[in-house]
Structure formats: C-alpha cells, structure tokens
Design a protein around this motif. Structure first.
Motif, PDB file in Angstrom:
ATOM      1  N   PRO A  20      31.656 -39.234  -2.774  1.00  0.00           N
ATOM      2  CA  PRO A  20      33.055 -39.042  -2.397  1.00  0.00           C
ATOM      3  C   PRO A  20      33.439 -37.573  -2.562  1.00  0.00           C
ATOM      4  O   PRO A  20      32.829 -36.844  -3.351  1.00  0.00           O
ATOM      5  CB  PRO A  20      33.841 -39.923  -3.375  1.00  0.00           C
ATOM      6  CG  PRO A  20      32.857 -40.660  -4.171  1.00  0.00           C
ATOM      7  CD  PRO A  20      31.513 -40.116  -3.920  1.00  0.00           C
ATOM      8  N   PRO A  21      34.445 -37.119  -1.838  1.00  0.00           N
ATOM      9  CA  PRO A  21      34.832 -35.704  -1.934  1.00  0.00           C
ATOM     10  C   PRO A  21      35.573 -35.416  -3.228  1.00  0.00           C
ATOM     11  O   PRO A  21      36.124 -36.310  -3.869  1.00  0.00           O
ATOM     12  CB  PRO A  21      35.755 -35.530  -0.722  1.00  0.00           C
ATOM     13  CG  PRO A  21      36.368 -36.887  -0.537  1.00  0.00           C
ATOM     14  CD  PRO A  21      35.286 -37.873  -0.883  1.00  0.00           C
ATOM     15  N   ASP A  22      35.576 -34.143  -3.611  1.00  0.00           N
ATOM     16  CA  ASP A  22      36.480 -33.724  -4.674  1.00  0.00           C
ATOM     17  C   ASP A  22      37.908 -33.993  -4.242  1.00  0.00           C
ATOM     18  O   ASP A  22      38.223 -34.028  -3.045  1.00  0.00           O
ATOM     19  CB  ASP A  22      36.324 -32.225  -4.964  1.00  0.00           C
ATOM     20  CG  ASP A  22      35.038 -31.879  -5.676  1.00  0.00           C
ATOM     21  OD1 ASP A  22      34.386 -32.792  -6.208  1.00  0.00           O
ATOM     22  OD2 ASP A  22      34.680 -30.681  -5.690  1.00  0.00           O
ATOM     23  N   SER A  77      43.756 -30.767   1.464  1.00  0.00           N
ATOM     24  CA  SER A  77      43.081 -30.718   2.766  1.00  0.00           C
ATOM     25  C   SER A  77      43.533 -29.542   3.614  1.00  0.00           C
ATOM     26  O   SER A  77      42.824 -29.123   4.538  1.00  0.00           O
ATOM     27  CB  SER A  77      43.323 -32.025   3.539  1.00  0.00           C
ATOM     28  OG  SER A  77      44.716 -32.225   3.752  1.00  0.00           O
ATOM     29  N   THR A  78      44.706 -28.982   3.300  1.00  0.00           N
ATOM     30  CA  THR A  78      45.198 -27.833   4.059  1.00  0.00           C
ATOM     31  C   THR A  78      44.663 -26.515   3.522  1.00  0.00           C
ATOM     32  O   THR A  78      44.840 -25.464   4.147  1.00  0.00           O
ATOM     33  CB  THR A  78      46.730 -27.780   4.057  1.00  0.00           C
ATOM     34  OG1 THR A  78      47.199 -27.439   2.739  1.00  0.00           O
ATOM     35  CG2 THR A  78      47.328 -29.113   4.479  1.00  0.00           C
ATOM     36  N   GLY A  79      44.041 -26.545   2.358  1.00  0.00           N
ATOM     37  CA  GLY A  79      43.483 -25.345   1.772  1.00  0.00           C
ATOM     38  C   GLY A  79      44.519 -24.394   1.193  1.00  0.00           C
ATOM     39  O   GLY A  79      44.217 -23.218   0.959  1.00  0.00           O
ATOM     40  N   LYS A  80      45.724 -24.898   0.918  1.00  0.00           N
ATOM     41  CA  LYS A  80      46.785 -24.030   0.408  1.00  0.00           C
ATOM     42  C   LYS A  80      47.107 -24.278  -1.062  1.00  0.00           C
ATOM     43  O   LYS A  80      47.341 -23.333  -1.815  1.00  0.00           O
ATOM     44  CB  LYS A  80      48.053 -24.208   1.249  1.00  0.00           C
ATOM     45  CG  LYS A  80      47.890 -23.746   2.687  1.00  0.00           C
ATOM     46  CD  LYS A  80      49.175 -23.950   3.487  1.00  0.00           C
ATOM     47  CE  LYS A  80      48.995 -23.457   4.920  1.00  0.00           C
ATOM     48  NZ  LYS A  80      50.220 -23.676   5.741  1.00  0.00           N
ATOM     49  N   ALA A  81      47.159 -25.526  -1.466  1.00  0.00           N
ATOM     50  CA  ALA A  81      47.571 -25.853  -2.831  1.00  0.00           C
ATOM     51  C   ALA A  81      46.377 -25.882  -3.772  1.00  0.00           C
ATOM     52  O   ALA A  81      45.267 -26.271  -3.396  1.00  0.00           O
ATOM     53  CB  ALA A  81      48.297 -27.194  -2.864  1.00  0.00           C
TER      54      ALA A  81
END
Length: 620
Positions: free
Chosen positions: A490-492, A496-500
C-alpha cells in the motif's frame, strides 16, 4: 549494582559485542544491554474522589460527536471564575478511552502538558471534571493524585505525560517523569497512578499513586565520577512511553547525554508491578535495563522506543515477551563508513532499511533484532551542516518564508528566524498498538503490532508523509506483514497534490484488521488555494489487506499558525474503543488564532498560548 560495577558491565558487554560483530551495512554501533537495576517505591497513596464531577445542566447537555468535540484548550472560560489558562506551548495531547459498561458512565480521558487532565462523557461529549462545588467543567491538575507529604517529587509539574487504558484490569493509567533538585543536583522520579474503576464519574472510584526515585536505575555520566561530582549526575530520561502487558506495566525512555549536547546515548526500559499497583497495594521494585552505545559513537541510531500496549480484548499468548520498537536512523555505512556514525551525505539522500525490535521475556531485555523494511529517509533529515542530522524540523506553515523551505541537503527553515514545525522524523510515532485477533474468515488471525513514522517523500522540498507497518509477532519472532511505500505494498499516507506535509501520526488497528490514522497536515502559502494549508487535523483508514485508503477525512481545519515554537507536541493518539473493538478515537491540535510571542503569558487576555485540541471518533 553499584555505579562502578555498572560501568564495568557496560564496557565488558560492549567489548564482547564489538569483537564478535561483523557488520557491512545499516547499524553497526556496538550497543550493549546492561542490568537489571532496581529501585523500590517511595510510597503508595490512595486518593478518593480526587476530581470533582460537574453535574449542572451545563455539564450534562449533549454535544454532537458528528465533527468531534472540543478537548482541552489553552484558554477556556477566560474572564470568569472558571478560567483555565495553560502556560505551556508543547501540548503533547493524548487520550485513553474507557469501556461502555451497563450501569456505569464511560469517559474519554485527555491529558496535556504539563499537568492538566479532563474527562469527557462518551455519550454526551461533555467535559466532567471541575473544582469542588463549581458548576462549570474545568481541566484539573493531575499532581493532586500524589501525596504532598510522602511523594513530594511527583507533586511537581512536569512534561512528557501519557495516559492509557489498561484493558486487562479495566483502569485508566497516567504516567510521567519529574525532575527535582537536591543539593544542587538534578534528580528524577517516575510517577504512575491508576484508577480503581473505569467510571471516572463514580463517587467510589479512587486513584492509586506510586513514586519511584530513579537514582539507582539511571546510569551515571562519565564526568560525575560514579555520580559523586558535578551538577549533573545522570543521563537525562526523555521521551517516556508506557504500555500494558500481561505481566506488568512497561516503560521506556531515551538516555540523553547532557555532556554532548543532549544527544541520545541509548535507551532504557523498565517494568512495573501492575498486579499490585492495580489494587493499591505496596509494589515490587521497578526493574530496568539499559542499552547504550559508546560515547565515541553517539548519537545512538536507535532511540525513542515505542512500547507495545494491548488494544485487543484478547491478551498476548502465555509467555509472550513484551515488545519495544524503534526506527534505525541512517548510518554512514551507505557512504562506505563503519556504520557506527550517522549518515551525512548531501548528494544522495541518507536512507535506512531497518527497524530495531527489543524483547523483554523471562531473561530480561534482549539486544535488538533488526527488521528489514523498505528504504526510507526520516522526515526532515537534515545534512545541511555538521551535526544538523538531529534536526527534524522542516514542516512549513502558510506563514513560513518560502525561501526558507529548501531541498534535501540544503538549510531548512529551522535554521532561520521563521515559523516551522518538527516532524519528529527520527523516531516512531506514538503508539505501538498490540492486537491479538482471531478470525474465522479472511480477517486477521494472530498477534500483531502496528506502528507509523514520518518519512521524506520529496527531496526537492523535503515534503513529508507517513510510513506504516503491521508486524506479525509470536514468541519474540517477527515478520513484516504490511510495509507501506514499496512497489507491491500500500502507498504511504501522503498528499496526492504534493503540496501538504503530513506529520504527527498515530495508527491503531480495529478487531477486523482495519487501520485508522490520526495525523496533522500543514503546508506553505499557496497563491492558488482557496483554503490555506494552516495546520489541520485529519483521519484516514485502510481496510485489512487493501492497498487503497477507504477515506481521508478532514476533522478540523485550522485557520492560523503556531509561530512561537517548532514543537507540535509528541503524543498524537489513535486508540480503539475497548467496548466494541471497532470505533477509533483520536485527538489532535489546531489553531484559530495565531500563536506567537512569549511575553505577558500570565495575562489571560494575552494571545500567547492559544492552542486548541479536538477529540473525534470514527467507525468503519
């Protein structure tokens, strides 16, 4: 054991370890286990009805749990006689959840630095503790649980506080360490107290409190000449943890070397007499072991142990040892070094692929076993200048200067006069939950540990996410069942937007094997965003055997920042309701008013400490 004998034992064990160790990668430090060391209790003390319960209409009218209930806030009832004004900015908020039992009330107990507690009714959501005779609920000081005459060291306010619910004896447990001065020297005491019943609103519920002076179980600093000279005799016991196990309460803490910039020299683990403490009887001595590396190898790559705490209705199998887990910080083995020092590479991100697992069984504490996992870079791992690897501070807020958020290997915002938050990426997050589960279908069947940590997801801006693990354990052996972040896993948990930036996680498992995550998010100023990334509290869940998160819920979005400290607490909590084994409870911090400055903090109208906490629950 005398201090002199203690030092000889450590040196001998280290020499044996060094001579027999062949290490080509990972952690090659020559750490040694020493002990056992014991200290008797100072006194046991019973407190009948130490906290008055509010019964007015204001304290019994139901609040909605839909978006969570407000927990302890820094400024409550300001301007009234019920005023609560906390003067601590390092919140460390954590909770424990009692069971729903027929004929009794049930509560969630919250504790924040450095001494305040409040219980919240699980049905109405209302806080219940108040001052005697008052009609408004107000957080109360925990120090009243200990005797002013026979346990004075535990009457001192102190940080690093933790609360758990003991599933085996159906009791709340509060644990803390204090420091005190005697003849110009700093000494330490361990303080623990348990409730006689799970219902904190009952007039018959008492608290049993114990104090242990730590002089005989803490190692002496080399310069103190066997704890006889100087103003600092002992390694500083920091970052305490506690867990319930079949044969006792277990605690763990770091040993910080005050002679070397408070670098972690190792860890210490101790066992307390749960059977007698739970009944308010005189307890057996506290028993401790240490694990330390030679001073030339400091800091220890292994530190800040999490202690297994039982979350399930079923306790561990008979004879099962207690478990302690930590990450292994990156060593210089990846740079062609000895593996006995920390990694300092600026060109290639420093990584580790190990966890360290300690067992405490019939023969006491064992040396760590290394558990291989997917490679990770600890959150905010900083190699921008010599010695900066201990810095884990890079989580930005909208008020952070954009120029001060650098790429990996570059200076991070910690080194500048700008607000930024600590990811605590060099250690596992709170808690290490133990579950013994039995399923007749495709659900979990066995004994499991769940843990999480903050890792670096992007080297371009040091953005952080959450790595998590499920370890299957049995009689001290371990296998990795879930290890997020790999190609087949499973992913970390990350934005998903790479901002937070995601940080301050806590993970737990329900009886069906679903994982629940409480965590915070924060981010840089965003010119295109309708809502800025002020620190927010969120919850996510991952179903058993799934590779996709079921949901990612915003619990509460903060509207302002913390600007007066990089500390964002240490004890975010996710716990499972002991009544049904399915309902997750969590707690976290947020701001509606920017917290800045340290002046005039005794003034209740001051804007100095304005942190808030929110408690919520969710069932899959």
């Amino acid at each position: 054991m005398s201090a002199k004998t203690y030092m000889l034992a450590v040196l001998l064990l280290a020499a044996i370890s060094a001579s027999g160790q062949k290490c080509k990668s990972g952690d090659c430090q020559t750490g040694a286990v020493a002990g056992p060391f014991t200290a008797t209790q100072v006194a046991e003390h019973g407190s009948p009805n130490p906290f008055a319960v509010c019964t007015s209409s204001d304290c019994t009218a139901a609040r909605s749990w839909a978006t969570g209930i407000e927990g302890i806030d820094a400024q409550q009832n300001v301007g009234t006689k019920y005023q609560f004004f906390d003067q601590d900015f390092d919140v460390d908020a954590n909770i424990a959840v009692g069971p729903t039992v027929s004929g009794k009330n049930a509560q969630v107990l919250e504790w924040v630095n450095n001494q305040f507690v409040q219980a919240f009714d699980k049905v109405t959501g209302q806080p219940i503790f108040t001052a005697s005779g008052d009609s408004t609920a107000v957080p109360q000081s925990v120090i009243v649980l200990w005797s002013n005459s026979s346990q004075p060291e535990c009457r001192l306010p102190s940080g690093n506080v933790q609360v758990i619910f003991d599933r085996l004896d159906q009791e709340f447990v509060v644990s803390r360490r204090t420091s005190y001065q005697a003849r110009g020297v700093t000494h330490y005491a361990w303080c623990i107290a348990v409730s006689s019943d799970s219902d904190l609103s009952s007039a018959s519920t008492q608290w049993y409190a114990y104090e242990y002076l730590m002089d005989k179980v803490l190692p002496c600093l080399p310069s103190s000449h066997n704890c006889s000279t100087g103003s600092m005799y002992y390694y500083d016991p920091d970052w305490p943890r506690i867990g319930t196990w079949s044969d006792g309460f277990y605690i763990a803490f770091d040993l910080l070397d005050t002679e070397h910039n408070f670098l972690p020299a190792g860890v210490e683990a101790c066992k307390l007499d749960r059977a007698d403490i739970s009944q308010g009887k005189p307890s057996k001595p506290i028993t401790c072991y240490t694990y330390r590396v030679p001073s030339s190898q400091e800091p220890s790559l292994i530190h800040s142990l999490d202690v297994a705490d039982i979350d399930s209705a079923q306790e561990p199998n008979s004879g099962e040892p207690q478990y302690f887990l930590s990450i292994v910080n990156p060593s210089n083995a990846q740079q062609g070094g000895s593996g006995q020092q920390r990694c300092t590479s600026q060109s290639k991100a420093c990584t580790s692929n190990q966890l360290a697992l300690f067992n405490w069984g019939a023969n006491g504490l064992t040396r760590p076993k290394f558990v291989n996992v997917d490679s990770y870079t600890p959150g905010c791992y900083d190699t921008s200048r010599g010695g900066s690897e201990i810095n884990t501070i890079c989580v930005p807020e909208p008020s952070t200067k954009l120029a001060d958020v650098g790429a990996y290997g570059k200076p991070s915002c910690y080194w500048f006069n700008t607000p930024c938050l600590d990811s605590l990426g060099d250690r596992l997050a709170n808690r290490l939950a133990f579950n013994h589960l039995t399923s007749s279908g495709n659900g979990p069947n066995g004994e499991y540990l769940t843990a999480s940590q903050v890792v670096m997801e992007s080297t371009s801006d040091q953005r952080t996410g959450i790595r998590y693990y499920i370890l299957k354990v049995s009689n001290g052996s371990t296998s990795v069942l879930v290890n997020s972040g790999g190609s087949a896993a499973p992913p970390d948990l990350q934005d998903s937007t790479g901002k937070a930036f995601y940080f301050m996680p806590s993970v737990a498992m329900d009886e069906q094997g679903n994982l629940g995550f409480t965590y915070n998010s924060s981010g840089k100023f965003c010119s295109s965003c309708s809502v800025q990334h002020h620190p927010a509290l969120k919850f996510a869940s991952l179903p058993w055997t799934s590779k996709n998160f079921n949901l990612n819920l915003p619990i509460i979005q903060g509207t302002k920042d913390q600007q007066n400290s990089y500390h964002w607490g240490q004890y975010a909590s996710t716990v499972v309701d002991s009544s049904d084994g399915l309902t997750f409870y969590g707690v976290g911090e947020y701001f509606k008013t920017t917290q800045s400055g340290h002046e005039s903090c005794n003034d209740p109208a001051s804007n100095c400490y304005v942190w808030r906490t929110r408690i919520f629950r969710h069932r899959e």
